[in-house]
Write an enzyme that holds these catalytic residues in place. Sequence first.
Site, PDB file in Angstrom:
ATOM      1  N   CYS A 114       0.817  -1.235   0.000  1.00  0.00           N
ATOM      2  CA  CYS A 114       0.000   0.000   0.000  1.00  0.00           C
ATOM      3  C   CYS A 114       0.845   1.277   0.000  1.00  0.00           C
ATOM      4  CB  CYS A 114      -0.946   0.006   1.191  1.00  0.00           C
ATOM      5  SG  CYS A 114      -2.052  -1.398   1.185  1.00  0.00           S
ATOM      6  N   HIS A 254      -3.443   7.372   2.547  1.00  0.00           N
ATOM      7  CA  HIS A 254      -3.840   6.055   2.032  1.00  0.00           C
ATOM      8  C   HIS A 254      -5.144   5.671   2.726  1.00  0.00           C
ATOM      9  CE1 HIS A 254      -4.057   1.913   1.076  1.00  0.00           C
ATOM     10  NE2 HIS A 254      -3.681   1.488   2.268  1.00  0.00           N
ATOM     11  N   ASN A 284     -10.132  -0.183   0.371  1.00  0.00           N
ATOM     12  CA  ASN A 284      -8.673  -0.079   0.331  1.00  0.00           C
ATOM     13  C   ASN A 284      -8.186  -0.561  -1.039  1.00  0.00           C
ATOM     14  OD1 ASN A 284      -5.919  -0.432   0.600  1.00  0.00           O
ATOM     15  ND2 ASN A 284      -6.027  -1.420   2.597  1.00  0.00           N
TER      16      ASN A 284
END
Length: 327
Positions: A114, A254, A284
């Site tokens: 990520c 994020h 996500n």
Amino acid sequence: MLLRSRITGTGSYAPEKVLGNFDLEKMVDTSDGWITERTGIKERRIAKGIQSASDLGVEAAKKAIHMAGIMPKDIDMLIVATMSGDMPMPSTASIIQEKLGIKNSPAFDINAACSGFIYGLEIADSFIKSGKFKKVLLVGTEVLSRFTDWEDRTTCVLFGDGAGAVIMEPTKRNRGIVSMQLHSDGSLWDLLCVPGGGSRHPASKETVKDRLHYIKMKGNKTFKVAVKALESLVVNTLKANKIKPSQIALLIPHQANLRIIQAVAKRLHLPMSKVVVNIDKYGNTSSASIPLALDEAVRAGRINDGDYILLEAFGGGLTWGAALIKW
Ligand code: UT7
């Protein structure tokens, strides 16, 4: 005058198919209430069967190229951040290069889970500042739905598919990337991983039976490390650059969990109106989440010339990082 790198175009793409929390209630033992309260996610996008990471990335890249007012042939470096690339080899960057008709540029993937987009920014920034490349395409693209265990309620509610892209170019003005911070703690790699399909557990009947090709996460432990690491990361990034939190026009985090995003904003005393949140729509999307959120903010007119914006990410590795940008 020192060269700096500046984002001159942004683009994003999310597949049309929406999978809502109520759909998930029919698939696993979960509820819209639990998912909303614990994560902030209401729905996520799912790629069509024929769409792979390169397809999503190409759509985002085309929009970034258009905004920058350049042509694909002008691009002299192509970097793709992904953990769900089309195939182990060649790189998804090479496939995107072919689809966009980019000639004569190096092309490679990076995998920092990520945090991949932030890692990619630092790589692009360094190459541009060195004077070696002048038009860099950086893409974050993920089709995580193919690595999601749709029988595991602890992970399947979290992830989604999407892509974002930026064009970076040199500038001699006092604009662009001000400071980058990258971190990794490999001792915690097993908190978040896809164990199967690599050289440690190559694909076999057993790896499929044991569901090793899916994302595994020790969510609660990861959550605690993420909050601690990100809080000190953003504070240290601003301190190192003598920037007060009140000077930040926009925080673009994020999108892993709304509670993590709120904790970081609170640590900086930033009102949520200065934070880009789209986790409710996309879940996500790993390395795609920051460029997707950035593109939405740019196109909504939320960023003005000279604004300080702060990007931060946390993910598998464990990795984390931040970028301070003067727009
Ligand atoms: O992007 C990369 C980095 N990723 C992250 O930073 C994500 C970090 N982790 C998280 O976002 C959170 O830990 C989760 C959203 C994954 C989980 O939230 P949590 O508050 O940490 O919950 P938990 O794992 O401690 O689970 C609490 C309870 C458990 O039940 P018991 O043991 O208390 O009876 C779980 O079994 O919630 C249960 N649970 C669920 N219940 C309904 C777990 N998943 C679900 C679900 N629906 N989908």
